[in-house]
Scaffold this motif. Structure first.
Motif, PDB file in Angstrom:
ATOM      1  N   LYS A 175      61.241   0.207  19.114  1.00  0.00           N
ATOM      2  CA  LYS A 175      62.091   0.640  20.252  1.00  0.00           C
ATOM      3  C   LYS A 175      62.988  -0.797  20.531  1.00  0.00           C
ATOM      4  O   LYS A 175      62.804  -1.920  20.664  1.00  0.00           O
ATOM      5  CB  LYS A 175      61.368   0.992  21.709  1.00  0.00           C
ATOM      6  N   THR A 184      56.011   0.475  19.398  1.00  0.00           N
ATOM      7  CA  THR A 184      55.543   1.623  20.246  1.00  0.00           C
ATOM      8  C   THR A 184      54.383   2.484  19.608  1.00  0.00           C
ATOM      9  O   THR A 184      54.449   2.435  18.424  1.00  0.00           O
ATOM     10  CB  THR A 184      56.754   2.409  20.783  1.00  0.00           C
ATOM     11  N   GLU A 187      67.936   1.887  25.911  1.00  0.00           N
ATOM     12  CA  GLU A 187      66.877   1.844  24.755  1.00  0.00           C
ATOM     13  C   GLU A 187      67.158   2.717  23.840  1.00  0.00           C
ATOM     14  O   GLU A 187      67.554   3.750  23.938  1.00  0.00           O
ATOM     15  CB  GLU A 187      65.362   1.934  25.160  1.00  0.00           C
ATOM     16  N   TYR A 217      53.653  -0.442  24.465  1.00  0.00           N
ATOM     17  CA  TYR A 217      54.674  -0.997  23.710  1.00  0.00           C
ATOM     18  C   TYR A 217      54.173  -2.475  23.785  1.00  0.00           C
ATOM     19  O   TYR A 217      53.958  -2.971  24.826  1.00  0.00           O
ATOM     20  CB  TYR A 217      55.649  -0.807  24.931  1.00  0.00           C
ATOM     21  N   TYR A 250      50.291   5.631  25.999  1.00  0.00           N
ATOM     22  CA  TYR A 250      51.636   4.953  25.643  1.00  0.00           C
ATOM     23  C   TYR A 250      51.276   3.616  25.751  1.00  0.00           C
ATOM     24  O   TYR A 250      50.881   2.773  26.586  1.00  0.00           O
ATOM     25  CB  TYR A 250      52.816   5.426  26.356  1.00  0.00           C
ATOM     26  N   PRO A 288      64.818   4.253  20.713  1.00  0.00           N
ATOM     27  CA  PRO A 288      63.560   4.435  20.119  1.00  0.00           C
ATOM     28  C   PRO A 288      63.829   5.248  18.823  1.00  0.00           C
ATOM     29  O   PRO A 288      64.615   5.888  18.676  1.00  0.00           O
ATOM     30  CB  PRO A 288      62.806   5.417  21.347  1.00  0.00           C
ATOM     31  N   GLU A 299      60.689   6.768  15.920  1.00  0.00           N
ATOM     32  CA  GLU A 299      59.451   7.010  15.564  1.00  0.00           C
ATOM     33  C   GLU A 299      59.478   7.745  14.565  1.00  0.00           C
ATOM     34  O   GLU A 299      60.095   8.672  14.061  1.00  0.00           O
ATOM     35  CB  GLU A 299      59.154   7.897  16.873  1.00  0.00           C
TER      36      GLU A 299
END
Length: 231
Positions: free
Chosen positions: A152, A186, A127, A199, A197, A129, A131
């Motif tokens: 993500k 995310t 993955e 997703y 968290y 990510p 942010e």
């Protein structure tokens, strides 16, 4: 010579007594970065699933990786994060996947007449990510509020399908019906160690070749759990 030694000794002792604060200087890193390593655990759900499909047991995900923290303001409480990580996910449900001798894949919903102990598919993802990060941190404060939101992108490294039932046990790896590329939104938010968290996948788990009763299986992954960050 002895007088010189005595003079130096008493000078050092006197300095320590009179100016002890000078011996405990803390260096403040004005260019500090935050939360560059992460690890998390999630409960995995299936969205947009067929009406008769249901989940059973505990579907779990494990996630960890590294994010390069890049502050974009003077106070360094706003930043962009870009990284790389690994994610392992399982989904326990009643969609049976079988493959015949010619490699053709078929799908059907298991019913009450089916006797089985496990029906699961799992995936392993590389993955990336990305942010946008807001936090209340300072150079000397290690407990702070944070809200990280982003995107993500995942590349499927491997997939496995398992069925344990009566009278057969099936196991397949590397089925082509799984989407090779998976991506979604995310959100991480919390204080100090504990962070919620979530997703939400923006594309299906399976490709358009995966059909159930003549319709494309348009299931999406939804993951909710806890995320832990390390400097």
């Amino acid at each position: 010579m002895k007088k010189l030694i005595y003079f130096l000794f008493f000078s050092i002792v006197s300095f320590q007594v009179i100016y002890p604060q000078e011996l405990d200087i803390k260096v403040v890193d004005s260019l500090y970065k935050e939360d560059q390593f992460y690890a998390g655990v999630t409960y995995n759900l299936l969205g947009k699933k067929p009406s008769e499909l249901s989940q059973s047991g505990f579907s779990i995900g494990f996630h960890f990786g590294f994010i390069k923290d890049m502050p974009i303001n003077k106070d360094r409480d706003i930043a962009i994060g870009i990284g790389v990580g690994y994610s392992a996910n399982s989904f326990n449900q009643n969609l049976k996947i079988t493959k015949d001798d010619l490699g053709a894949i078929s799908y059907r919903i298991l019913g009450a007449e089916d006797n089985y102990s496990k029906n699961q598919f799992s995936s392993h993802l590389l993955e990336i990510p990305i942010e946008f990060r807001w936090r209340t941190s300072t150079p000397v404060e290690y407990k702070f509020w944070r809200v990280y939101t982003g995107f993500k992108f995942g590349y499927l490294l491997a997939n496995t399908v398992k069925f344990n039932g009566d009278p057969e046990h099936l196991k397949y790896k590397g089925l082509n019906d799984f989407n090779r590329f998976q991506y979604g939104l995310t959100l991480s938010m919390g204080y100090n160690t504990w962070n919620l968290y979530a997703y939400y996948a923006l594309n299906p788990i399976f490709s358009k070749d995966a059909m159930l009763d003549g319709e494309v299986i348009d299931m999406h992954a939804i993951k909710v759990g806890l995320m832990f960050y390390i400097l």
